[in-house]
Design a protein around this motif. Sequence first.
Motif, PDB file in Angstrom:
ATOM      1  N   LYS A   1     -38.309   7.241 -10.784  1.00 50.07           N
ATOM      2  CA  LYS A   1     -38.406   7.069  -9.341  1.00 50.07           C
ATOM      3  C   LYS A   1     -38.718   8.296  -8.788  1.00 50.07           C
TER       4      LYS A   1
ATOM      5  N   TRP B   1     -36.250   6.075  -1.658  1.00 49.17           N
ATOM      6  CA  TRP B   1     -36.296   4.941  -0.573  1.00 49.17           C
ATOM      7  C   TRP B   1     -35.794   5.107   0.641  1.00 49.17           C
TER       8      TRP B   1
ATOM      9  N   MET C   1     -41.465  -1.314  -5.456  1.00 44.68           N
ATOM     10  CA  MET C   1     -40.116  -1.183  -6.256  1.00 44.68           C
ATOM     11  C   MET C   1     -40.394  -0.700  -7.638  1.00 44.68           C
TER      12      MET C   1
ATOM     13  N   THR D   1     -42.439   3.405  -6.935  1.00 42.57           N
ATOM     14  CA  THR D   1     -42.201   4.126  -5.654  1.00 42.57           C
ATOM     15  C   THR D   1     -43.179   5.001  -5.044  1.00 42.57           C
TER      16      THR D   1
END
Length: 424
Positions: free
Chosen positions: A186, A191, A254, A257
């Motif tokens: 990620k 996020w 998802m 990222t």
Amino acid sequence: MEHGGPEPLPAAAHQAETDDRTALVGKPKNKGGNGDLASAGFNIINSIIGSGIIDYSIILLIKGGNLSSTNTYQELVRKTYGLVGYLVLSTLQFLYPFIAMISYNIITGDTLTKVFQRIPGVEPDNVLTDRHFIILLTTIVFTLPLSLYRDIAKLGKVSLISLILTIVILIIVMVRTVTLSPQVPKSENAWAFAKPNAVQAIGVMSFAFICNHNSFLIYGSLREPTLKNWSRVTHVSVSLAVVISVMFAACGYMTFTGYTEGDIFENYCRGDNLATFGRFCYGVTVILTFPLECFVTREVIANVFFHGNLSTVFHIVVTVVIIAVATGVSLVYDCLGMVLELNGVLSATPLVFIIPTACYLRLSKERWNHSDSLISCLILAAGVLVMTVGFVLTVLHPQECSHGKEMFYCFPSNDSFPNSTLPP
């Protein structure tokens, strides 16, 4: 991030064969087009698969046409804001689909070359792995012949095929979210919500989701062009497009990222067999979407320079010239992200948010506190903000382009991915 059906991509109202489609907005008794509700639905879905919600704007556009007794986007603006407004709109209507055509060619070249690389016996120096050759081949064999049609209703079945393939691509992306996501590291602050470049994202969504440019065109293709039928087509088509788009966006991000590319299939490893099939479907979808944009660019030229009518000879000449220029640009420029962002904030945003609402507010006799008036004002303000801030941010912080490069997580130092062969 590019959606699974680009949808295209995607600019002007098409009125080819005006003698065959003379139905005016608000005059349902006049003769309509040859298309049924299903064909119109497939065309509108194919035009706006992407991210964003412009349902209200589409209906406002047709309402504006009803109030002004006009049956094209250009006529609506000319009657509302005169020659200057007409020329501004015509420029935007031409630029949006024209740049969309360029982006579709870029996607085709990027996507199908990777598909052909997976064919046994096709070496890296094979002509099928050359993006220039693939763009020229698909243009001559597919997009040019489809673009030469004069009636957009004939593209209804083509758009249905494109929609079916888009759903197949979505399933592939969803599967890879489950199987591939755990193996892709990620990005930092992956996020975090609404980073400063969120406005640029709105511009890209506008580019991907716009269908205002050919709303009158599809409206006129209905056998019974009434506001009721148009609202039905719009609500169903846009709702389905929203669901598909949100799922694409969510699954794509998802999985990758902050490493997500403008063309999501640039993120998948070349040895991923399932992704290769997805690339093939994606490439076909883009090819089938391309003609919708060519219809609109041709109509803008017809309206501005030929009084709305093109003879058979000029129809062919104008179509060939448009496609030749778009293809030429796509052969020398291959960075998709910047194309999407600039087209979104400079062309799509005014066409989606600003112009339809500005026309409706000037034509409407409703009180200022009427729901349509209030919502129109909010959309107009949002459009001006997105266009201004989005352009500044796009220039100051352009999206990086890693065209044709294998992503770092595809190399042998990483764990092998399901159903894929990593490059040596």
